[in-house]
Design an enzyme around this catalytic site. Structure first.
Site, short mmCIF file in Angstrom:
data_model
loop_
_atom_site.label_atom_id
_atom_site.label_comp_id
_atom_site.label_asym_id
_atom_site.label_seq_id
_atom_site.Cartn_x
_atom_site.Cartn_y
_atom_site.Cartn_z
N SER A 133 4.82 2.40 8.02
CA SER A 133 4.53 1.21 7.21
C SER A 133 5.74 0.78 6.41
CB SER A 133 3.38 1.49 6.26
OG SER A 133 2.16 1.50 6.95
N HIS A 139 0.82 -1.22 0.00
CA HIS A 139 0.00 0.00 0.00
C HIS A 139 0.85 1.27 0.00
CE1 HIS A 139 0.44 -0.43 4.48
NE2 HIS A 139 0.62 0.87 4.36
N ASP A 194 0.08 -7.67 1.44
CA ASP A 194 0.46 -6.26 1.54
C ASP A 194 1.98 -6.10 1.59
OD1 ASP A 194 0.05 -3.56 1.55
OD2 ASP A 194 -0.27 -3.43 3.70
#
Length: 556
Positions: A403, A283, A316
């Site tokens: 992230s 993402h 992801d």
């Protein structure tokens, strides 16, 4: 006189008649011839015995008359008197029916008090843009990079990925669930052909991804040279301080900025090889999959362009390649299988664009199923399979921008990829986050190793396939999840071949207890494709276990 019965003599008595004189005895003719009529009979018989006259025979006396006993006839037959069955008592009818009292309608309905609307929402103060003098990176001395690649995002960075409001989770199981089934089976996306059900309630706890506003990190296998910075023997034993671990790992962590049109995302990456392979979250970089620019800022201040090597939306994870570098410092990857709840860990990343930020905490939980994207049944995502992490939960501060960064043990080894955080639902839009509340999630490094290896070789990853559609199974009394309910079974798929049917409730995947649909999706994602696993399920109250050979399907 002579007795007529005995023949013996008895004296005569008056009244007796005189008995007649006896007749002379006849003489034998023989004797007469011998003797003759005129001769005199000898005085005695020839044999010398004196002659004695024979007595006269007794007179005949008839037997007495037999007197028959008088016959007494039996008494006349007297029939027994018949006692007839007494007649039943006279019928006594029941008392007359007493009807119930007349129906009385209840009192008039008293409606609840009028609904009082909540007070008007007071939004937080707007995000302050960085000062004009702020420069997120230092240009590389050899040249000036394009300014667009390093511009500070305007306003608050968007919430991770395209599915901004995905992953909202409730803080407890108190409310009933409205279930939406994701239409994704084997051959139609990944998740092992699993169809997940999202569960939303009012005031839930959303799980949001964390790059600069995205989330989901990854880890990878390292096939390159040994890291330039190697933890000391003391660090391997877990006795190094946070400062020593941070010093050793910071050269292996990079900041990532993605720009696409007028939007952008910011995140973190983990160096895999000296020649520029970097692990991050899908993402973080997916906006540049079709158009856009990826810029990587290395710990020494250099900024270089990067391209996507491979992406895996299901886990992801993504691998990117920094251009023109040969001297990066690969991180040391550990193993998450040895982690313990309560163990101290460190998180490194670029929260809110603040690169090289180090926080510490402990491992709060292991194997936590966390849905981060496409958690609302695929709405708005083209029916995409949910991204459900089999996550490591930590209270180390993780914020938007972390992230793709590493979660590190006290031996200086990467054990997870920071990917998501839980935030409080305050009725704000999906693009507004409250920041860390001490509930962060990381992708386990053991799962990431296999995915990264496939991404580096082929650009995509394969995942285990069950071949079923499912949602949460709820206890009829407590209304709490008690397994994963099978809604669909793909014909000739792994589940069908093992005998699973619609309405079976899967309660165990190998040795792992399954409490809901998300936990089964996460366990399936973590399993190796084409491996064999024991599946325990209940059918009409009876429990059974089958050996199921998982299938394999590429990530969409």
């Amino acid at each position: 006189m002579t007795d007529e019965h005995t023949g013996e003599g008895r004296p005569a008595v008056d009244g007796d008649e005189a008995a007649p004189a006896p007749a002379p005895a006849p003489t034998s003719s023989v004797e007469s011839e011998r003797i003759g009529p005129d001769s005199t009979a000898p005085e005695s018989p020839w044999w010398g015995a004196p002659a004695t006259p024979s007595p006269a025979p007794p007179s005949y006396a008839p037997p007495p008359v037999y007197d028959l006993p008088s016959y007494a006839p039996p008494p006349a037959y007297e029939a027994p008197s018949y006692n007839p069955t007494p007649a039943p008592p006279a019928y006594d009818p029941p008392p007359a029916y007493d009807p119930p009292p007349a129906y009385s309608p209840p009192a008039a309905y008293d409606p609840p008090p009028a609904y009082v609307a909540a007070p008007a929402y007071d939004p937080p103060s707007p995000y302050e843009a960085a000062p004009a003098s702020y420069h997120p990176t230092v240009p590389y001395p050899g040249g000036t990079p394009a300014s667009t690649a390093f511009a500070v995002p305007t306003g608050a960075p968007p919430l991770g990925g395209n599915d901004r409001d995905a992953g909202r989770r409730r803080p407890g199981w108190g409310a009933l669930l409205v279930v939406a089934v994701v239409a994704a089976l084997v051959g139609a996306g990944v998740a092992g052909g699993i169809v997940a059900a999202n569960k939303k309630t009012a005031k839930t706890t959303p799980v949001t991804t964390s790059p600069s506003t995205s989330a989901s990190a990854s880890a990878s296998t390292i096939n390159a040279s040994s890291p330039a910075v190697t933890p000391t023997a003391a660090a391997q034993g877990g006795t190094e301080s946070v400062a020593q671990i941070a010093k050793a790992l910071l050269p292996s962590v990079v900041s990532i900025i993605v720009t696409s049109g007028t939007s952008g995302d910011e995140g973190t990456g983990i160096v895999l090889s000296a020649d520029g392979n970097i692990l991050t979250n899908n993402h973080v970089v997916e906006a540049a999959a079709t158009a856009g620019t990826i810029a990587v800022t290395i710990n020494d201040g250099r900024s270089v362009k990067a391209t996507i090597v491979g992406r895996d939306p299901t886990t992801d994870l993504a691998v990117i390649k920094a251009a023109g570098v040969t001297d990066l410092h690969p991180a040391t990857l550990g193993q998450d299988s040895s982690l313990l709840v309560g163990q101290q860990v460190i998180a490194i990343g670029s929260p809110l664009g603040l690169s090289n930020t180090v926080t510490s905490g402990i491992i709060s939980s292991l194997n936590r199923p966390v849905c981060t994207q496409s958690c609302n049944g695929g709405t708005g995502t083209g029916g995409a399979t949910p991204t459900v992490l089999d996550a490591i939960q930590t209270d180390a501060a993780i914020n938007p921008g972390n992230s793709g960064g590493p979660l590190v043990n006290m031996a200086g080894e990467v054990v997870g990829v920071n990917s998501a955080i839980a935030t409080l639902d305050q009725g704000q839009s999906a693009d507004v986050q409250t920041g860390s509340i001490g509930v962060g999630f990381s992708i386990p490094i053991d799962e990431a190793r296999r995915i990264v290896d496939e991404l580096e070789k082929t650009g995509h990853a394969n995942h285990a396939v069950l071949g079923i559609g499912l949602r949460d199974s709820l206890d009829n009394v407590l209304h709490t999840p008690n397994g994963a309910l099978v809604l669909q079974v793909t014909a000739a798929g792994p589940a069908a071949k093992s005998g699973l049917r619609v309405n079976d409730v899967i309660v165990k995947f190998g040795t792992r207890t399954i409490i809901d649909a998300d936990s089964l999706i996460a366990a399936t994602h973590a399993a190796a494709p084409n491996s064999t696993i024991a599946i325990t399920y209940t059918r009409q109250g009876a429990s059974s276990t089958v050996q199921l050979s998982l299938g394999s399907a590429p990530s969409s």
